[in-house]
Design an enzyme around this catalytic site. Sequence first.
Site, PDB file in Angstrom:
ATOM      1  CB  CYS A   1       0.756  48.311 -35.979  1.00 54.04           C
ATOM      2  SG  CYS A   1      -0.764  47.368 -36.052  1.00 54.04           S
TER       3      CYS A   1
ATOM      4  CB  CYS B   1       1.492  40.261 -36.021  1.00 51.02           C
ATOM      5  SG  CYS B   1       0.699  41.308 -34.380  1.00 51.02           S
TER       6      CYS B   1
HETATM    7  N1  DGL Z   1       1.018  44.547 -33.676  1.00 54.05           N
HETATM    8  C1  DGL Z   1      -0.066  44.658 -34.872  1.00 54.05           C
HETATM    9  C2  DGL Z   1       0.596  43.977 -35.940  1.00 54.05           C
HETATM   10  O1  DGL Z   1       1.781  44.115 -36.207  1.00 54.05           O
HETATM   11  C3  DGL Z   1      -1.312  44.425 -34.534  1.00 54.05           C
HETATM   12  C4  DGL Z   1      -1.965  43.069 -33.783  1.00 54.05           C
HETATM   13  C5  DGL Z   1      -3.404  43.841 -33.489  1.00 54.05           C
HETATM   14  O2  DGL Z   1      -3.566  44.659 -32.936  1.00 54.05           O
HETATM   15  O3  DGL Z   1      -4.116  42.709 -33.904  1.00 54.05           O
HETATM   16  O4  DGL Z   1      -0.135  43.872 -37.017  1.00 54.05           O
END
Ligand code: DGL
Length: 284
Positions: free
Chosen positions: A73, A195
Amino acid sequence: MNAPIGVFDSGIGGLSVLQALHKELPKERFVYMADNAHAPYGEKSEAFVSQRTHAAAAYLLQRHQIKALVVACNTATAAAIHELRLQHPALPIVGLEPALKPALALSHTRHIGVMATRGTVGSDKFARLLASVNKAAHFEVQACNGLALAIEQSTLTAHAVAAQEEIAHLLKTYTHAMGRFGTTPGAIDTLVLGCTHYVFVEPVLRQLLGPQVQLVSTGEPVARQTHRLLAAAERLMPPMNDAVTPTMHLLTTGNLQSLQAAAQRWLGLPPEVCEAVPADLTLA
Ligand code: DGL
């Protein structure tokens, strides 16, 4: 070492990284934690995201004795990776950041788009990363509020149609705001998906932007980096260890059915590999 590799995300986005990890390290066991009860992280405070990331790491270490952690993430990495490494010096930890440097190597027009959460693009870590490359190209950075949430909701049957419409609308709005895409001078020819959730809407982006724009994500390089770190720490699964079958174990602090649907849809995994855990991740 037979222990599993921990993989963590706010929700289902990190499944795109898990897919790449499994491909790179097919003999390894993985335990994936989706903090769906608190997703999305992108529009929450840095302190909150950091606290959740620490809680997830502690849970994975104590309950599953993970031998390494991949923070799949970008938002959680920006908020917490530094402290996390200080707190767990013996644990190999891999974080994610938007692939600005790989995009630089790919772009011919030197116009690069970056889509990420508000938390990621507003972080000091991202500011430093951008400062290290922005003399070499023009970067058009777009915070994509609401997009990770719509992608989360697209796995729930009851919301799927509305969520798909929302995804299409948001992608159109955000790409339009970034400017002109294409391969002619001045156009954005390379788009960084900063993301892990956004990887799952690549087909929609492709349709919007055409076949020539390059989409850059981080799953594969992160998987290779994880491989290197495990090898250096001598923590890879022993090659001839037939006693341990590779497994995928998926945990969620939120709705079990929606994680099961996502695991089935994107990784072809059966529902039994998914398990609900307490939303506050208490270890008692
Ligand atoms: N999947 C996450 C990222 O790579 C976060 C998305 C989220 O929870 O807003 O930033």
